[in-house]
Design a protein around this motif. Structure first.
Motif, short mmCIF file in Angstrom:
data_model
loop_
_atom_site.label_atom_id
_atom_site.label_comp_id
_atom_site.label_asym_id
_atom_site.label_seq_id
_atom_site.Cartn_x
_atom_site.Cartn_y
_atom_site.Cartn_z
N VAL A 68 0.86 -1.18 0.00
CA VAL A 68 0.00 0.00 0.00
C VAL A 68 0.89 1.23 0.00
CG1 VAL A 68 -1.82 1.26 1.21
CG2 VAL A 68 -1.77 -1.24 1.31
N ARG A 114 0.20 6.08 7.63
CA ARG A 114 0.84 4.78 7.50
C ARG A 114 0.78 4.00 8.82
NH1 ARG A 114 6.92 4.96 7.35
NH2 ARG A 114 6.55 4.67 9.56
N LEU A 133 -2.60 2.48 9.14
CA LEU A 133 -2.78 1.32 8.27
C LEU A 133 -2.00 0.11 8.78
CD1 LEU A 133 -2.64 2.99 4.74
CD2 LEU A 133 -4.62 1.94 5.83
#
Length: 306
Positions: free
Chosen positions: A118, A134, A137
């Motif tokens: 990703v 980030r 995630l």
């Protein structure tokens, strides 16, 4: 850009260079560093023969045309801009760190789960914001995703042999990967058993109608709404529906705008015949007056906004 085994030049040996070289090593690049001195962190890479180090100051003659990328990572902006100019003159892509105006390319922040990657980017405008996203995630994406991706890669040909059409194969993978048990499976052997069981079943294609109510903000949609919107093959909505809601639906779904309830009814009748899964976006407070749609609603899924 695929830079595996391809020569990349990094000018500078400080903390910024350390971060970029770590990223380049993950991509398996052939890295050369030019700097008067380097951090001990990079010195270990030199000792391990992971990077090549040329001790000394940068000068243009060191900029060989074999390099596919050049990274200017020093804290001297004048030097970085000289590297940028030299690289441009040599026709080599260059990145001056933290200086978007002097970058031919930028690198997103990455979340890696094996084959699944990703990438998050703000176009260089806010590195701290991207780092925070980030981190969010990283906590939400299970490490099991890497195992699933490897498994799917290994089974692609098996599924191709079992199902003749792209549509059948897509539906199989959706049924398999969306099955509740996938969340609980922890080993490759467990995946094999589940896969074999699903593979032995026929793909049952049936129409489905999901009515998703929207209001003012996309954040007010429920998780159930978002899940159903991602399963749609058709998305039907009035032409005054905000596009941000439409864009949350499955990317390859067919978008259908309508101006009346009767148009919706006509499309739903066609979807029934063709066994198509449909999402209808409806504004909060809209009262359905069409008798055919009212009949559909008595058997359909209607998800209200928060």
């Amino acid at each position: 850009m695929d830079i595996q085994k391809r020569p990349v030049l990094v000018v500078g040996g400080g903390e910024v260079a350390c971060r970029k070289i770590d990223m380049l090593l993950q991509a398996d690049a052939d890295i050369t560093v030019i700097a008067p001195s380097i951090k001990s962190y990079l010195a270990r890479y030199v000792e391990e023969d992971k990077i090549t180090y040329h001790k000394g100051f940068y000068h243009r003659n060191l900029l060989d045309s074999k390099y596919v990328q050049v990274w200017a990572t020093t804290d001297n902006s004048e030097l970085n801009h000289q590297v940028y100019k030299d690289a441009h003159d040599a026709g080599i892509l260059v990145n001056v760190v933290d200086d978007t105006a002097h970058c031919d390319f930028i690198t997103p922040s990455m979340v890696n789960r094996g084959r699944v990657q990703v990438a998050i980017s703000s176009g260089g405008s806010s590195p701290v914001l991207i780092r925070i996203i980030r981190e969010q995630l990283e906590t939400q994406l299970s490490t099991k995703i890497a195992m699933l991706a490897d498994f799917c890669a290994d089974k692609r040909n098996v599924v191709k042999q079992r199902f003749a059409t792209v549509d059948e194969r897509r539906k199989f993978w959706e049924l398999f990967l969306r099955s509740p048990e996938i969340e609980t499976l922890m080993t490759r052997n467990e995946l094999e058993h589940a896969f074999t069981r699903y593979l032995s079943n026929e793909i049952k294609v049936s129409s489905e109608r999901n009515w998703i109510e929207y209001h003012q903000e996309t954040e007010m949609l429920t998780l159930k709404s978002l899940r159903l919107m991602q399963q749609a093959e058709w998305v039907i909505y009035f032409n005054d529906c905000p596009l941000e809601f439409v864009e949350l639906c499955r990317r390859d779904a067919e978008r259908i705008t309508v101006q009346s309830e009767q148009e919706i009814a006509d499309y739903l009748e066609q979807a029934d015949k063709e066994q198509i899964r449909v999402t209808i976006l409806i504004k909060k407070g809209h009262l359905i007056s069409n008798s055919q749609l009212q009949a559909y609603l008595s058997n359909d899924i209607y998800v209200q906004t928060l």
